[in-house]
Structure formats: structure tokens, C-alpha cells
Design a protein around this motif. Structure first.
Motif, short mmCIF file in Angstrom:
data_model
loop_
_atom_site.label_atom_id
_atom_site.label_comp_id
_atom_site.label_asym_id
_atom_site.label_seq_id
_atom_site.Cartn_x
_atom_site.Cartn_y
_atom_site.Cartn_z
N GLY A 100 0.80 -1.10 0.07
CA GLY A 100 0.04 -0.24 -0.06
C GLY A 100 0.99 1.16 -0.08
N ASP A 101 1.96 1.31 0.70
CA ASP A 101 2.91 2.26 0.75
C ASP A 101 3.47 2.63 -0.43
OD1 ASP A 101 5.38 3.68 1.45
OD2 ASP A 101 5.62 2.94 3.22
N VAL A 102 3.86 1.69 -1.28
CA VAL A 102 4.51 1.88 -2.82
C VAL A 102 3.45 2.31 -3.52
CG1 VAL A 102 5.50 0.64 -4.44
CG2 VAL A 102 6.28 -0.05 -2.09
N GLN A 103 2.18 1.52 -3.43
CA GLN A 103 1.09 1.80 -4.40
C GLN A 103 0.67 3.28 -4.49
OE1 GLN A 103 -0.32 -0.15 -6.72
NE2 GLN A 103 -1.98 1.54 -7.15
N ARG A 104 0.56 3.86 -2.89
CA ARG A 104 -0.04 5.15 -3.02
C ARG A 104 1.10 6.29 -3.56
NH1 ARG A 104 -4.38 7.45 -0.47
NH2 ARG A 104 -6.09 6.06 -0.60
N GLY A 105 2.50 5.89 -3.57
CA GLY A 105 3.33 6.69 -4.28
C GLY A 105 3.20 6.67 -5.69
N LEU A 106 3.12 5.10 -6.22
CA LEU A 106 3.07 4.87 -7.50
C LEU A 106 1.75 5.50 -8.24
CD1 LEU A 106 3.75 2.89 -10.00
CD2 LEU A 106 2.09 1.50 -8.91
N GLU A 107 0.69 6.00 -7.39
CA GLU A 107 -0.38 6.76 -7.89
C GLU A 107 -0.16 8.16 -8.31
OE1 GLU A 107 -3.77 5.57 -4.97
OE2 GLU A 107 -3.40 3.57 -5.80
N VAL A 108 0.89 8.65 -7.53
CA VAL A 108 1.33 10.04 -7.86
C VAL A 108 2.22 10.00 -9.06
CG1 VAL A 108 2.84 12.08 -6.93
CG2 VAL A 108 0.87 10.87 -5.32
N ILE A 109 3.04 8.98 -9.35
CA ILE A 109 3.72 9.01 -10.48
C ILE A 109 2.84 8.91 -11.74
CG2 ILE A 109 5.52 7.73 -11.65
CD1 ILE A 109 6.54 8.99 -9.15
N GLU A 110 1.83 7.87 -11.72
CA GLU A 110 0.85 7.82 -12.59
C GLU A 110 0.22 9.21 -13.06
OE1 GLU A 110 -0.73 3.37 -11.89
OE2 GLU A 110 -1.86 5.26 -10.87
N PHE A 111 0.03 10.11 -11.92
CA PHE A 111 -0.63 11.26 -11.98
C PHE A 111 0.49 12.39 -13.00
CE2 PHE A 111 -1.19 15.87 -10.56
CZ PHE A 111 -2.33 16.11 -10.88
N CYS A 112 1.53 11.98 -12.57
CA CYS A 112 2.74 12.86 -13.12
C CYS A 112 2.93 12.46 -14.62
CB CYS A 112 4.02 12.45 -12.52
SG CYS A 112 3.95 13.36 -11.03
N ILE A 113 2.44 11.43 -15.30
CA ILE A 113 2.29 11.13 -16.77
C ILE A 113 1.51 12.40 -17.10
CG2 ILE A 113 1.58 9.54 -18.50
CD1 ILE A 113 2.29 7.36 -16.28
N GLY A 114 0.60 12.76 -16.73
CA GLY A 114 -0.19 14.03 -17.13
C GLY A 114 0.62 15.56 -17.19
N ALA A 115 1.78 15.25 -16.78
CA ALA A 115 2.52 16.63 -16.74
C ALA A 115 2.44 17.54 -17.72
CB ALA A 115 3.98 16.13 -16.09
N PRO A 116 2.56 17.13 -18.99
CA PRO A 116 2.49 18.15 -20.06
C PRO A 116 1.23 19.04 -20.21
CG PRO A 116 3.02 15.94 -20.93
CD PRO A 116 2.80 15.89 -19.50
N HIS A 117 0.15 18.43 -19.88
CA HIS A 117 -1.24 18.99 -19.54
C HIS A 117 -1.07 20.22 -18.48
CE1 HIS A 117 -5.29 20.07 -19.56
NE2 HIS A 117 -5.37 19.74 -18.25
N PRO A 443 -8.78 9.61 5.84
CA PRO A 443 -9.13 10.25 4.68
C PRO A 443 -7.82 10.84 3.77
CG PRO A 443 -9.67 11.87 6.32
CD PRO A 443 -8.99 10.43 7.00
N VAL A 444 -7.16 9.71 3.25
CA VAL A 444 -5.90 10.31 2.83
C VAL A 444 -6.40 10.63 1.01
CG1 VAL A 444 -3.72 9.69 1.65
CG2 VAL A 444 -4.39 8.90 4.09
N PRO A 445 -6.24 11.92 0.53
CA PRO A 445 -6.89 12.08 -0.79
C PRO A 445 -5.87 11.50 -1.90
CG PRO A 445 -6.44 14.07 0.65
CD PRO A 445 -5.57 12.85 1.42
N LEU A 446 -6.78 11.16 -2.92
CA LEU A 446 -6.04 10.62 -3.83
C LEU A 446 -5.12 11.30 -4.72
CD1 LEU A 446 -8.94 8.23 -5.33
CD2 LEU A 446 -6.93 7.54 -4.00
N ALA A 447 -4.15 10.82 -5.43
CA ALA A 447 -3.06 11.48 -6.18
C ALA A 447 -3.49 12.69 -7.00
CB ALA A 447 -2.56 10.50 -7.25
#
Ligand code: NAD
Length: 499
Positions: A100-117, A443-447
């Protein structure tokens, strides 16, 4: 004895300061590795190398940078089991919790794929005659992150993902208690195509942190850890002209209204209070039942649930509820605070003081504790315990309950359990706390939202991850451009209004 390293210019580099910290296996109490503690000279050299590498990375188009993040996501998923095992071995949390610790970090990296936008600027066509106005979001240069022991994958990923996607070079100073996972993440980023020198992982203690704060090349500092250190880093970093955001400690209250589903509330409290041995900044450490009858019903449901919690090493399988705390010092501090609770008059209704795990007598295991009739003036109420200790403060009304949470110096997270929409709406609207759960205990907010506490849980203007992180790790430049047909008309000396 394994000797860990720094990760500088794309390679593992041994420490040269001669100073080391012990890295424990909290389940056995054994020292399993030594981590080098960097000197100021080592930190300065790594920052200098990062500054040389950064301009080319900053000039790489954002989509290409995002592709590195895309590949990073694939590699983290590929190595999930390995990362989780290394994390559990140094931190002590169970394997599912480590994932879960890795996953919640991973989700932020997934969000970062949208950086160009996210990095697109604003544009005003024809702001004046022949004039266009546009803004650019540019990287700051060399930025840094200083992270705590309790989420050794998630929080470094929350920091490095946005910082790197924005085109910065990033200096990571992870916790010296569990440094292996951040080093593994650096290896994966190199494999994903990140150029050397863009992510420097420097292990260390106060000396390395002070070196970062004093280095003029470092433009921004993102910190997560305890409140006294957050305050120190915020004031010193700001005084040195850096952009700083610091997230600190917590004391999260959960209010249980008389109309709440008491089984649901008790289950939520046990998970949120004792998961990860209470070593979460979003752990619920204070239960506030409203009315004595609610309190009696809640305590009656909590006791059997807490008494049957399974405490053990991460190697014992998936049915372990929580593992050891991180160090012997953390364990001693929790026991000390439990004793002050008893001495100051709280009622210890589940007593975990004599907990002992056969075969792991030297591990840093702490039994589960439940206090009833805790009052506002007690140390166990005022201080962050960061262990498996849940305090119950009985409130006689909703107003008294919300007042308790509002008056507490920390403001990270909170929750209310109720079936009444009106009460829940009032609570969410009035409470002076950054993250609120309604029938949700952690209530940890999503990425793609942002994470941040108020009051003494957060210092600075912007939250972590989500869109705020892209603001924190960039600066805005606004360009006014004129391509007139009649530039030969000559210079203008008045401060002009746009007509
Ligand atoms: P900590 O403050 O001891 O350490 C955090 C970082 O600061 C580490 O990298 C450490 O090496 C460094 N550090 C420690 N002492 C220092 C000093 N004197 N000068 C400069 N740097 C120093 O925190 P921790 O024990 O690793 O983590 C637990 C704390 O973090 C808890 O208080 C918890 O609530 C908090 N936390 C907060 C959040 C949040 O988002 N608000 C998230 C996770 C953890």
C-alpha cells in the motif's frame, strides 16, 4: 554487515564522511545494515553535479519527461514484491501494508504522466494592439525533499515525481532509518531513462539537512516529518530565501455520533488506530464518542476487537495486523507515554504493556492499548504518540466534540461517523483541519487531489501532490510580446495602458 551507499550521478557511491547510522530489522532488533551519513562537502558536491545536469533535463520536452515516468510506473509494478519486502524488513510494517505504501506513491507517478497538460501556461491573444501575453511554468532548477521513516516509498515518490516531471533536478534526503527503498527507486528511475545526476539520493542526518538548507543552489525544500523539525526547516529554509513546504505531526480525532453504526465505527477505529502500529500521520489516535451511552457501546465493541489483534513480524504471513515499531527508542517512548496516561488518571481498558512475542523478544513490538476517560490536559492527549495507543475522550455534545478537534494544536486529518447528513455537512464545513473523512477513518486524498494538514501539521502555502505539487516545483514567467507592423515608430517612454 551490509554497508549502504548514496546514489549520485546514476551510481551507488560509498560514503566518505566516516559516519554511519544503524539500520535495524525492527522485528528482531538486529542491526542489518549501516547507512552512511553524508558530510556537508558530500552534499554540496552532489548538488553541484545536479546543477550541471539540470538544464538539459529542463529543456527536454515535457512529454519525453513524462515517458520516463510511464516507464517508471511499469518498473515499480514489476518490482512491487521486492520493494515491499525491503520496505517491511527495515520499517517493520506488514507486506500488504508495505505494498500500500508503494502503491500510494505509484499513483502520484501515474498522475505525473499528465505533466504536459499541467505545465501548459495561459495565453491571451491580442491583449493589446499586436500584443499577446502568455505565461510559462518553468522548473526551479535544483530542488530537494527530506522525508520521514514511516512511508519510505510513498513520500519520496510524492516528492520526486512532480519535481522531476516539472524539469527539476531533485536531491532526496530520505530517512536514515529505512533508506533501502529510496535507493531502489533511484535505480529504477535510471533504468526508466532518467539522465544521471537528475536524482541524487543523499543519506544523512541533521548535517546533510543543514547542508541542503544552506546551499544557495537549492531553490526549494519539501519536508515531511515531525513538527519540531518541520518548524526548524521551514524557518531556516525561508530565511535562506528558498521556497519551503513542511508537513508535520498529527493527533487525529474521530467523532462518533450516537446515530453511527457502532460496528462500522469500531472496525474503522481499530484499523485506523492500530494499522502500521499507529505509525501513520493519518492514524486515528483519539476517539470522541458523543454521550456516555455512545461511549459505553463503543468501548464494549472496541475491547474484543483490540484484544484479538495479531501482532507479528512481516514474515509471519498476511493475517498479521501490525508489526513492530521502528526503533527501541520509539518503543520506549510509547511505553513512557502510556505510563504518564495512567499516572494522570486515564483508564487503561486494554493493557498491552506486557506484550511479548515468543522468538522475537528483542524486536520492537508494542502491544495494543486502549484508554478511556482521557481528558484534554493529559500528555497522551496533547502529544503525538505514534504507536498502537488509542485514547477515548468522552464528549457530552456534538459542539464539545468538534471543539476538541478544533482546539487541538494539530490539524492533519479528522473523521466523523454519523448517519445524519446535516451533522456531517456542518462538521466538514466548520472544522479547521486539512483532511476530513465522513464515515471514512483515514481520509488520505487520492493522487489527483492534494494532501496537507493545517495548524501545526503543515507549514507553507501549497499542499503535496496533485496540482499543488506542480505549482510548488515550478515558477511562473509571464511574457508580453508585441510584433507590431510599425516598430519603426520609435520607442515609448510612458508606462502604457493596453488600449
Ligand atoms: P523526523 O522529524 O524525526 O525526521 C524526518 C526527517 O528529518 C528525516 O529525514 C530526518 O533525518 C530529518 N531530521 C531528523 N532530525 C533532524 C534535525 N534535528 N535537523 C534536521 N533534520 C532532521 O520524523 P520521523 O520520525 O522520521 O517521522 C515521523 C513523523 O513524521 C511523525 O511526526 C509523523 O506524524 C510525521 N509525518 C507527517 C506526515 C504529513 O504529511 N503530515 C506524513 C508522514 C509522517
Amino acid at each position: 554487515m551490509q554497508e549502504l551507499s548514496h546514489f549520485i550521478d546514476g551510481a551507488h557511491v560509498p560514503g566518505t564522511s566516516g559516519r554511519f547510522a544503524d539500520v535495524f530489522n525492527p522485528a528482531t532488533g538486529e542491526v542489518q545494515a549501516k547507512v552512511p551519513l553524508a558530510s556537508k562537502a558530500e552534499v554540496d558536491a552532489a548538488i553541484e553535479r545536479a546543477a550541471v545536469a539540470q538544464p538539459a533535463w529542463g529543456a527536454t520536452n515535457p512529454q519525453r519527461r513524462a515517458r520516463v515516468m510511464m516507464e517508471f510506473v511499469r518498473l515499480i509494478n514489476r518490482d512491487m514484491d521486492k520493494l515491499a519486502e525491503a520496505l517491511s524488513r527495515e520499517h517493520g510494517k506488514t507486506i500488504p501494508d508495505a505494498k500500500g505504501d508503494v502503491q500510494r506513491g505509484l499513483e502520484v507517478i501515474e498522475f505525473c504522466i499528465g505533466a504536459p497538460h499541467l505545465l501548459k501556461g495561459d495565453f491571451t491573444d491580442s491583449a493589446g494592439p499586436g500584443i499577446d501575453m502568455y505565461s510559462m511554468k518553468q522548473p526551479l532548477g535544483v530542488v530537494s525533499g527530506i522525508t520521514p521513516f514511516n512511508f519510505p516509498a510513498m513520500i519520496p515518490l510524492w516528492k520526486m515525481g512532480p519535481a522531476l516531471s516539472c524539469g527539476n533536478a531533485f536531491i532526496l534526503k530520505p530517512s536514515e532509518r529505512d533508506p533501502s527503498v529510496p535507493l531502489m527507486l533511484a535505480e529504477l528511475l535510471k533504468e526508466a531513462g532518467l539522465p544521471d545526476g537528475i536524482l541524487q539520493v543523499i543519506n544523512g542526518d541533521k548535517e546533510a539537512v543543514d547542508a541542503i538548507l544552506e546551499n544557495e543552489t537549492v531553490q526549494a525544500v519539501g519536508f515531511v516529518g515531525s513538527t519540531p523539525i518541520a518548524q526548524y526547516i521551514y524557518s531556516k529554509g525561508c530565511a535562506n530565501g528558498k521556497r519551503v513546504q513542511c508537513f508535520g505531526g498529527a493527533k487525529n480525532h474521530m467523532i462518533i455520533m450516537p446515530d453511527a453504526d457502532m460496528d462500522q465505527a469500531a472496525d474503522a477505529l481499530v484499523g485506523a488506530g492500530f494499522g502500521a502500529a499507529g505509525e501513520r500521520c493519518m492514524a486515528i489516535s483519539v476517539a470522541v464518542p458523543v454521550g456516555d451511552e455512545t461511549a459505553d457501546r463503543l468501548i464494549e465493541k472496541l475491547i474484543p476487537r483490540i484484544e484479538k489483534l495479531k501482532v507479528g513480524p512481516y514474515t509471519a504471513g498476511d493475517d498479521v495486523d501490525y508489526g513492530p515499531v521502528v526503533t527501541a527508542a520509539a518503543k520506549a517512548n510509547i511505553h513512557r507515554l502510556v505510563e504518564t496516561g495512567i499516572a494522570q488518571g486515564a483508564e487503561l481498558v486494554v493493557d498491552g504493556r506486557n506484550f511479548n512475542l515468543q522468538g522475537y523478544e528483542d524486536g520492537f513490538f508494542v502491544g495494543a492499548h486502549l484508554f478511556d476517560r482521557v481528558t484534554k490536559d493529559m500528555d497522551i492527549y496533547r502529544q503525538e504518540i505514534f504507536g498502537p495507543v488509542l485514547s477515548t475522550v468522552r464528549a457530552q455534545s456534538y459542539e464539545e466534540a468538534i471543539g476538541l478537534a478544533m482546539d487541538h494544536e494539530y490539524g492533519n486529518g479528522t473523521a466523523i461517523f454519523t448517519r445524519d447528513g446535516d451533522t456531517a455537512r456542518d462538521f466538514a464545513s466548520r472544522i479547521n483541519i486539512g483532511m476530513v473523512g465522513i464515515n471514512v477513518p483515514i481520509p488520505v486524498p487520492l493522487a489527483y487531489h492534494t494532501f496537507g494538514g493545517w495548524k501545526k501539521s503543515g507549514f507553507g502555502d501549497l499542499n503535496q501532490h496533485g496540482p499543488d505539487a506542480f505549482k510548488f516545483y515550478t515558477r511562473t514567467k509571464t511574457v508580453t510580446a508585441r510584433w507590431p507592423s510599425g516598430i519603426k515608430e520609435g520607442g515609448e517612454f510612458n508606462f502604457k495602458q493596453m488600449d
